[in-house]
Design a protein around this motif. Structure first.
Motif, short mmCIF file in Angstrom:
data_model
loop_
_atom_site.label_atom_id
_atom_site.label_comp_id
_atom_site.label_asym_id
_atom_site.label_seq_id
_atom_site.Cartn_x
_atom_site.Cartn_y
_atom_site.Cartn_z
N GLY A 112 49.00 37.24 24.51
CA GLY A 112 49.90 35.72 24.86
C GLY A 112 49.80 35.45 26.72
O GLY A 112 50.06 33.52 26.85
N ASN A 113 49.41 36.29 27.11
CA ASN A 113 49.27 36.00 28.66
C ASN A 113 48.15 35.05 29.11
O ASN A 113 47.30 35.60 28.65
CB ASN A 113 49.35 36.97 29.34
N LEU A 114 47.58 34.39 29.50
CA LEU A 114 45.96 33.73 30.05
C LEU A 114 46.44 34.07 31.49
O LEU A 114 47.07 33.67 32.37
CB LEU A 114 47.13 32.24 30.44
N PHE A 115 44.95 34.86 31.34
CA PHE A 115 44.21 35.19 32.71
C PHE A 115 43.39 33.83 33.43
O PHE A 115 42.79 33.62 32.05
CB PHE A 115 43.09 36.53 32.28
N VAL A 116 43.68 34.28 34.37
CA VAL A 116 42.48 32.76 34.89
C VAL A 116 41.84 33.38 36.36
O VAL A 116 42.64 34.38 36.85
CB VAL A 116 43.50 31.61 35.84
N SER A 117 40.53 33.12 37.12
CA SER A 117 39.54 33.76 37.24
C SER A 117 39.60 32.35 38.40
O SER A 117 39.43 31.67 38.37
CB SER A 117 38.03 33.50 37.14
N ILE A 118 39.67 32.65 39.65
CA ILE A 118 39.88 31.86 40.83
C ILE A 118 39.24 32.24 42.23
O ILE A 118 38.92 33.05 42.71
CB ILE A 118 41.78 32.31 41.71
N GLU A 119 38.26 31.41 42.39
CA GLU A 119 37.65 30.74 43.11
C GLU A 119 37.80 30.18 44.51
O GLU A 119 38.61 29.57 44.20
CB GLU A 119 35.71 30.58 42.68
N THR A 120 37.47 30.93 45.94
CA THR A 120 37.35 29.52 46.85
C THR A 120 36.73 28.85 47.52
O THR A 120 36.56 28.06 48.09
CB THR A 120 38.16 30.78 48.41
N PHE A 121 35.22 29.77 46.94
CA PHE A 121 33.97 29.44 47.04
C PHE A 121 33.68 29.07 48.16
O PHE A 121 32.68 29.26 49.08
CB PHE A 121 34.06 27.72 46.70
N SER A 122 34.93 28.68 49.60
CA SER A 122 34.51 29.37 51.33
C SER A 122 34.56 31.05 51.11
O SER A 122 34.02 31.08 52.67
CB SER A 122 35.03 28.14 51.87
N ASP A 123 35.28 31.01 50.78
CA ASP A 123 36.08 32.80 51.40
C ASP A 123 35.71 33.56 49.62
O ASP A 123 36.93 34.33 49.66
CB ASP A 123 37.01 32.58 52.13
N PRO A 124 34.41 33.72 49.77
CA PRO A 124 34.11 34.19 48.11
C PRO A 124 34.77 35.98 48.09
O PRO A 124 35.51 36.37 47.31
CB PRO A 124 32.47 34.72 48.33
N GLY A 125 35.22 36.33 49.09
CA GLY A 125 35.64 38.03 49.02
C GLY A 125 37.22 37.69 49.05
O GLY A 125 38.12 39.19 48.57
N ALA A 126 37.85 36.46 49.04
CA ALA A 126 39.71 36.42 48.91
C ALA A 126 39.25 35.87 47.20
O ALA A 126 40.27 35.06 46.49
CB ALA A 126 39.74 35.15 49.82
N ILE A 167 41.83 37.29 40.79
CA ILE A 167 42.55 37.06 38.88
C ILE A 167 43.71 36.95 38.46
O ILE A 167 44.15 38.35 39.33
CB ILE A 167 41.66 38.13 37.65
N VAL A 168 44.38 35.88 38.53
CA VAL A 168 45.60 36.23 37.94
C VAL A 168 46.06 36.39 36.66
O VAL A 168 45.23 35.54 36.03
CB VAL A 168 46.75 35.61 38.68
N TYR A 169 47.53 36.19 36.22
CA TYR A 169 47.55 35.52 34.95
C TYR A 169 49.03 35.09 34.93
O TYR A 169 49.79 35.30 35.58
CB TYR A 169 47.39 36.73 33.78
N PHE A 170 49.33 34.34 33.19
CA PHE A 170 50.82 33.54 33.60
C PHE A 170 51.26 34.08 32.49
O PHE A 170 50.47 33.49 31.13
CB PHE A 170 49.93 32.11 33.44
N THR A 171 52.30 34.44 32.44
CA THR A 171 53.32 34.56 30.74
C THR A 171 53.38 33.07 30.11
O THR A 171 52.58 32.16 30.81
CB THR A 171 54.37 34.82 31.06
#
Length: 328
Positions: A239-253, A256-260
């Protein structure tokens, strides 16, 4: 006995869409033949259940590759084939409970300066049909509930605020406005209780929708650093929600995080480039699409619990969203 015979068959933000193509390409796809002995009488749902039980799940990926945008199919060993071609800007993918594959695309027909988002359905015999469409919307994420309703994140091309609408498409093709988010929406995902989660990249918020459409905030901007946009969503078996995160200006940064379920955040992976679609396989490995341009698009997988990624497939253009399903 059932025999399957196979016939060999980023948009970062709105300003960064690819140049619109002004002609509607014919949709083509490659079929597989299902042979059922005369004495065997099975419903489509039963066929789907047997195929799922007898075979490992294949991975389906929407891509912007040459010679046309397509849906690719990968076996567990990584063998790649084209499942559907002749598409335009394919994005979200999801299977319903009986094995129909739903996909969204956005087309620019004729010489008209407009976009039309379409929901496609590939049935168990791999016949494709259009469920419904919406004018002046760019379709992104897709999720299907247990009743077979398809939910689509639709970016409104006429909205002065950049708001997005979530459409609900019933099994008989009716289009209903289910909800909205205030900025550019991306991924959608259902939890085990039937609540729909929606990533709003511009508002740095993940919204939670009850089955009746009531909207609440699951996590807000305080959960993300400046310039980070939540994009892809996927739930693990806990039931943890995994999220991909994009910066668009600094792709090397990108990361992926997750939330309980209570919204507590942890970092899962860093140093990624344009991570977009997320999907878990049956063994708990997390697959992620890195939506780089040709030839740098690739699919990575992470072991359960995290760790160094493995390259599953590479060499194509802009893999967008992912889903697992039975071999087609």
């Amino acid at each position: 006995m059932i025999t399957l015979i196979a016939v060999s068959r980023f948009i970062p933000m709105k300003a960064n869409y690819e140049t619109k193509r002004k002609t509607m390409n014919p949709l083509t796809h490659f079929k597989k033949i299902l042979i059922v002995p005369v004495r065997t009488f099975l419903s489509l749902g039963a066929i789907f259940a047997l195929v799922t039980a007898a075979h490992a799940q294949n991975l389906y990926v929407s891509t912007q590759t040459r010679p046309s945008h397509a849906i690719l199919e990968f076996t567990p060993s990584g063998t790649q084939s084209i499942y559907a071609s002749g598409l335009l800007f394919p994005r979200g993918l999801a299977f319903d409970s009986i094995g129909n594959l739903f996909a969204v695309e956005t087309v620019a027909p004729g010489d008209r300066d407009l976009l039309i988002g379409r929901v496609l359905k590939f049935n168990l015999r791999n016949h494709v049909s259009t469920v419904n469409s919406a004018v002046n919307f760019f379709f992104e994420g897709l999720a299907v509930d247990i009743a077979g309703n398809a939910y689509v994140m639709a970016n409104d091309q006429t909205s002065p605020t950049g708001a997005s609408t979530i459409f609900k498409f019933t099994p008989d093709g009716e289009r209903i406005v289910f909800g909205s988010v205030p900025s550019q929406g991306w991924g959608l995902a259902f939890d085990s209780a039937g609540y729909l989660y929606a990533a709003d990249g511009g508002a740095q918020t993940i919204f939670k929708f009850a089955p009746n459409g009531t909207r609440t905030v699951f996590v807000g901007p305080s959960a993300f650093a400046e310039g980070e946009s939540p994009v892809g969503l996927a739930f693990d078996s806990s039931g943890n929600l995994f999220v991909s995160i994009e910066t668009f200006s600094d792709p090397g940064a990108d990361s992926i995080v997750y939330f309980t379920p209570m919204g507590v955040k942890s970092t899962f992976a860093t140093d990624l480039t344009f991570p977009r679609g997320l999907a878990f396989d049956s063994s708990g490995r997390l697959f992620v699409a890195e939506a780089n341009a040709i030839p740098d698009g690739r699919i990575l997988w992470f072991p359960p619990g995290g760790g160094s990624p493995t390259v599953f497939a590479s060499g194509f253009g802009r893999p967008e969203f992912l889903t697992f399903g039975p071999p087609r």
